[in-house]
Design a protein around this motif. Structure first.
Motif, mmCIF file in Angstrom:
data_model
loop_
_atom_site.group_PDB
_atom_site.id
_atom_site.type_symbol
_atom_site.label_atom_id
_atom_site.label_comp_id
_atom_site.label_asym_id
_atom_site.label_seq_id
_atom_site.Cartn_x
_atom_site.Cartn_y
_atom_site.Cartn_z
ATOM 1 N N VAL A 148 106.212 33.224 68.170
ATOM 2 C CA VAL A 148 106.798 32.794 66.889
ATOM 3 C C VAL A 148 107.134 34.002 66.019
ATOM 4 O O VAL A 148 108.199 34.052 65.383
ATOM 5 N N SER A 149 106.251 34.990 65.988
ATOM 6 C CA SER A 149 106.496 36.197 65.195
ATOM 7 C C SER A 149 107.725 36.943 65.697
ATOM 8 O O SER A 149 108.537 37.444 64.910
ATOM 9 N N LEU A 150 107.872 37.039 67.020
ATOM 10 C CA LEU A 150 109.056 37.686 67.589
ATOM 11 C C LEU A 150 110.328 36.936 67.216
ATOM 12 O O LEU A 150 111.362 37.548 66.894
ATOM 13 N N GLY A 151 110.258 35.607 67.253
ATOM 14 C CA GLY A 151 111.427 34.802 66.885
ATOM 15 C C GLY A 151 111.810 34.982 65.429
ATOM 16 O O GLY A 151 112.994 35.155 65.103
ATOM 17 N N SER A 174 109.335 45.164 60.565
ATOM 18 C CA SER A 174 108.526 44.844 59.389
ATOM 19 C C SER A 174 108.175 43.364 59.348
ATOM 20 O O SER A 174 107.025 42.992 59.082
ATOM 21 N N ILE A 175 109.161 42.516 59.607
ATOM 22 C CA ILE A 175 108.899 41.066 59.601
ATOM 23 C C ILE A 175 107.906 40.702 60.694
ATOM 24 O O ILE A 175 106.994 39.891 60.488
ATOM 25 N N PHE A 176 108.077 41.316 61.869
ATOM 26 C CA PHE A 176 107.156 41.056 62.977
ATOM 27 C C PHE A 176 105.730 41.459 62.607
ATOM 28 O O PHE A 176 104.769 40.715 62.853
ATOM 29 N N ILE A 178 104.406 41.813 59.578
ATOM 30 C CA ILE A 178 103.872 40.964 58.510
ATOM 31 C C ILE A 178 103.501 39.588 59.050
ATOM 32 O O ILE A 178 102.435 39.035 58.715
ATOM 33 N N ALA A 179 104.364 39.018 59.913
ATOM 34 C CA ALA A 179 104.084 37.697 60.485
ATOM 35 C C ALA A 179 102.814 37.725 61.329
ATOM 36 O O ALA A 179 101.961 36.830 61.232
ATOM 37 N N LEU A 180 102.671 38.769 62.155
ATOM 38 C CA LEU A 180 101.457 38.901 62.955
ATOM 39 C C LEU A 180 100.231 39.061 62.067
ATOM 40 O O LEU A 180 99.175 38.460 62.314
ATOM 41 N N CYS A 181 100.374 39.870 61.039
ATOM 42 C CA CYS A 181 99.256 40.129 60.135
ATOM 43 C C CYS A 181 98.772 38.836 59.482
ATOM 44 O O CYS A 181 97.578 38.521 59.508
ATOM 45 N N ILE A 182 99.695 38.090 58.902
ATOM 46 C CA ILE A 182 99.329 36.843 58.229
ATOM 47 C C ILE A 182 98.692 35.865 59.206
ATOM 48 O O ILE A 182 97.680 35.227 58.907
ATOM 49 N N SER A 183 99.267 35.775 60.407
ATOM 50 C CA SER A 183 98.753 34.840 61.402
ATOM 51 C C SER A 183 97.326 35.182 61.808
ATOM 52 O O SER A 183 96.445 34.314 61.869
ATOM 53 N N PHE A 184 97.089 36.446 62.092
ATOM 54 C CA PHE A 184 95.752 36.831 62.527
ATOM 55 C C PHE A 184 94.743 36.800 61.384
ATOM 56 O O PHE A 184 93.551 36.580 61.623
ATOM 57 N N ILE A 185 95.186 37.010 60.153
ATOM 58 C CA ILE A 185 94.288 36.850 59.008
ATOM 59 C C ILE A 185 93.800 35.402 58.940
ATOM 60 O O ILE A 185 92.610 35.124 58.729
#
Length: 660
Positions: A148-151, A174-176, A178-185
């Motif tokens: 999802v983050s890659l998409g 940057s978007i990738f 941030i998306a990964l960061c938020i998801s793993f948080i």
């Protein structure tokens, strides 16, 4: 046994230093002496803990295995060094360097002993056991997050390119991140991980972007061309062979506008192609340990601060990446080291964990850590040294010999790049007397701290006294003369006192100027110039964190005596910084003024305050306030706040200028 070895070793070391006077400068001898002392610590530890068992029996088989492993790893490292350089051939025995092989064997031996000392094997086994307990559902969730983050990143890059004329790669990255960061948080929070774990995804999302997005050229961070040149030389240890491309990068900062007229993706791509094209051209070999720009010696204690960069460059050559990719890999290793050490510091410190994490997330600190600079090494290790000191203050049992040795080694490594911060060693005086078995041992500890401080003073006094022109830095102007400047200070003490006080209180410790140490990215600009209301935001966030990160355990960290002592130490460091730069960087008797009419010292930069931020906030702003909030949520919010400022810096200072 270890005592006899130490005495004989030190006698040989002194004789060796005397004999070396005819072949090396005092600065180089000081470096070699420091490395010999560090290896002596490793040797004594291995004698006490590895060579001999608890019953004083010699562990012959284990020692033989240790030596054979060191020789084998040294051979592998030398082979990889030869294979990684286009100037050498792995199958030509004359390209193999015996002296470098011996150095690699010493490094391998020290690494194995260090791994044994920190029980690395046990830690790895425990980590693997945790991995075994990962459920299939968690793996599916992680893979889904990645996809999802890659998409989202791919879609964001297309939108940025088509609608805003921005280069798609930095936006997508940057978007990738941030998306990964938020998801793993979210995953970490829901699975009840400790709040220290939140630091890792937040730090990685900022650090990797800062390391990868800027083009592979010097002239972006402060003096990065000098740092790259030295790191490039150290990556060979001795007898390097520099390509034309590496020598170009060592001087690119002086020709930035010629090599890269603008920051468009087209200009960056053309520069990368030109750089990689000349990578294998005109290799020049050198004897000894020298940098890539001019062949100056790299045998000084400051060279230790380049270790993460060196490892990145070495691996990049081994993988036969292009020169631009090797350059960026060096920056990635530097920021990963910063993140790892800061995380260890957060785990180590018993109180003020959130404050330490927020200080570590300051955007300028990350910018320095993701650039060719030793500031990341220095700032991270200072945080670790202070965290270890505070841990020793709080512990109840008697302090061990190897606890003392480890403390001094970490302080030495932190001070190696800029020993002028040596007064921070004074924090060790705060370790209470009750931690020592007797008053006599405590007095020995005090003497040891003083001797260590004198040793660190010598590390920056020698270069100043013996490296050409008495320490003049001609970037300050042709009229710079350190000898005459010292005479001016001695003859005009009241004038100099006024200069120091003005710089200290109106510039260096002025909260309004803290943006230059928190959201200033050197030659990329400052966020405060683009979004003025963020000028004071990092300072206010840190101030709030310092006051609110308090509990019953942190009350005992300071009292009025400790506050006075910390104030003296920090004031001494500030005076030393201002004085050293006034002597070596400013023209004789010159008094410079800011646009507001305030006296300032040329060469003093606000980023020099970064190693002092945590001790200032942790010790001087430690009040009796009980924080009754949910600590995990509280810590996450404050860490995320500083991270968001970092993301904004990346967007405005790195991505926005990079157009199609």
């Amino acid at each position: 046994m270890s005592l006899i070895f130490s005495v004989l070793y030190d006698i040989l070391l002194i004789v060796g230093c005397v004999c070396a006077l005819d072949h090396f400068s005092l600065v180089e001898i000081f470096f070699l002496f420091s490395m010999a002392i560090l290896f002596q610590i490793v040797a004594v530890f291995s004698i006490q803990r590895i060579w001999f068992s608890s019953s004083d029996k010699f562990n012959g088989k284990f020692c033989a295995a240790l030596i054979i492993a060191s020789l084998g790893i040294g051979l592998i490292l030398e082979g990889c060094t030869v294979a990684g350089s286009s100037a050498y051939s792995l199958f030509n025995i004359t390209d193999w360097n015996l002296r470098r092989y011996i150095l690699f064997c010493f490094i391998a031996y020290s690494g194995i002993v260090l791994a044994y000392a920190v029980s690395l094997k046990t830690r790895l086994i425990n980590g693997l056991r945790h991995i075994k307990h990962i459920k299939k559902k968690q793996i599916v969730i992680a893979c889904s997050i990645l996809v999802v983050s890659l998409g989202i990143a791919w879609f964001g890059g297309i939108c940025a390119s088509n609608f805003f004329s921005l280069s798609s790669f930095p936006v997508s990255l940057s978007i990738f991140a941030i998306a990964l960061c938020i998801s793993f948080i979210v995953v970490l929070y829901r699975n009840h991980f400790s709040f220290e774990a939140f630091f890792l995804p937040l730090a990685l999302s900022v650090g990797i972007c800062m390391a990868v997005i800027p083009p592979a050229i010097t002239g972006i961070s402060w003096d990065d061309q000098i740092h790259f040149s030295r790191a490039c030389g150290i990556s060979y240890l001795i007898d390097p062979s520099f390509s034309e491309g590496e020598r170009l990068l060592a001087t690119a900062a002086y020709n930035f506008e010629t090599l890269m007229p603008d920051k468009s993706s087209k200009s960056i791509s053309a520069y990368d192609d030109a750089l990689n094209e000349i990578q294998s051209q005109n290799y020049v070999s050198h004897r000894g340990a020298v940098d890539a720009d001019g062949g100056a010696s790299i045998l000084s204690v400051t060279s230790l601060g380049y270790t993460p960069l060196v490892v990145g460059l070495w691996f990049g050559r081994l993988l036969h990446l292009s020169l631009s990719q090797i350059f960026i890999l060096g920056r990635i290793f530097n920021v990963l080291f910063y993140i790892a050490i800061c995380y260890i510091a957060i785990r180590t410190i018993p109180v003020k964990k959130t404050l330490l994490a927020v200080v570590a997330l300051i955007p300028t600190s990350f910018f320095l850590a993701s650039s060719y600079s030793y500031d990341g090494w220095q700032n991270a290790l200072f945080l670790l040294a202070i965290a270890m000191t505070i841990k020793q203050i709080y512990k109840k049992d008697l302090i061990g010999t190897w606890d003392i040795v480890l403390l001094l080694v970490v302080y030495f490594l932190a001070l190696a790049p800029k020993a002028i911060y040596f007064p921070l060693v004074g924090l060790l005086f705060l370790i209470p007397k009750r931690r020592f078995s007797s008053k006599f041992i405590w007095k020995i500890w005090i003497v040891l701290i003083l001797l260590f401080a004198m040793f660190m003073i010598a590390s920056f006094a020698f270069p100043f006294m013996f490296q050409g022109a008495y320490g003049n830095d001609m970037r300050g102007g042709g009229a710079v003369n350190s000898r005459e400047q010292i005479a001016f200070i001695l003859n005009n003490p009241s004038v100099f006192f006024n200069i120091v006080c003005s710089e200290m209180f109106n510039v260096f410790f002025n909260p309004v100027n803290f943006s230059r140490a928190s959201i200033h990215f050197a030659y990329l600009g400052s966020l405060s110039n683009i979004i003025p209301f963020l000028n004071i935001t990092p300072f206010l966030l840190l101030l709030f964190t310092a006051i609110s990160d308090s509990d019953s355990g942190s009350y005992n960290l300071t009292n009025w005596r400790v506050r006075i002592w910390i104030t003296i130490l920090l004031s001494a460091i500030t005076v030393l910084i201002i004085t050293s730069l006034y002597i070596s960087f400013n023209e004789v008797g010159s008094i410079s003024y800011t646009q507001n009419g305030v006296i300032e010292v040329q060469g003093v930069q606000e980023r020099y305050i970064l190693p002092l931020v945590f001790p200032i906030l942790a010790f001087l702003l430690n009040f009796r306030i009980t924080n009754e909030m949910n600590y995990k949520s509280y810590s996450l919010c404050l860490q995320t706040g500083m991270t968001i400022i970092g993301w904004v810096c990346i967007s405005m200072l790195m991505i926005a200028p990079m157009v199609i």
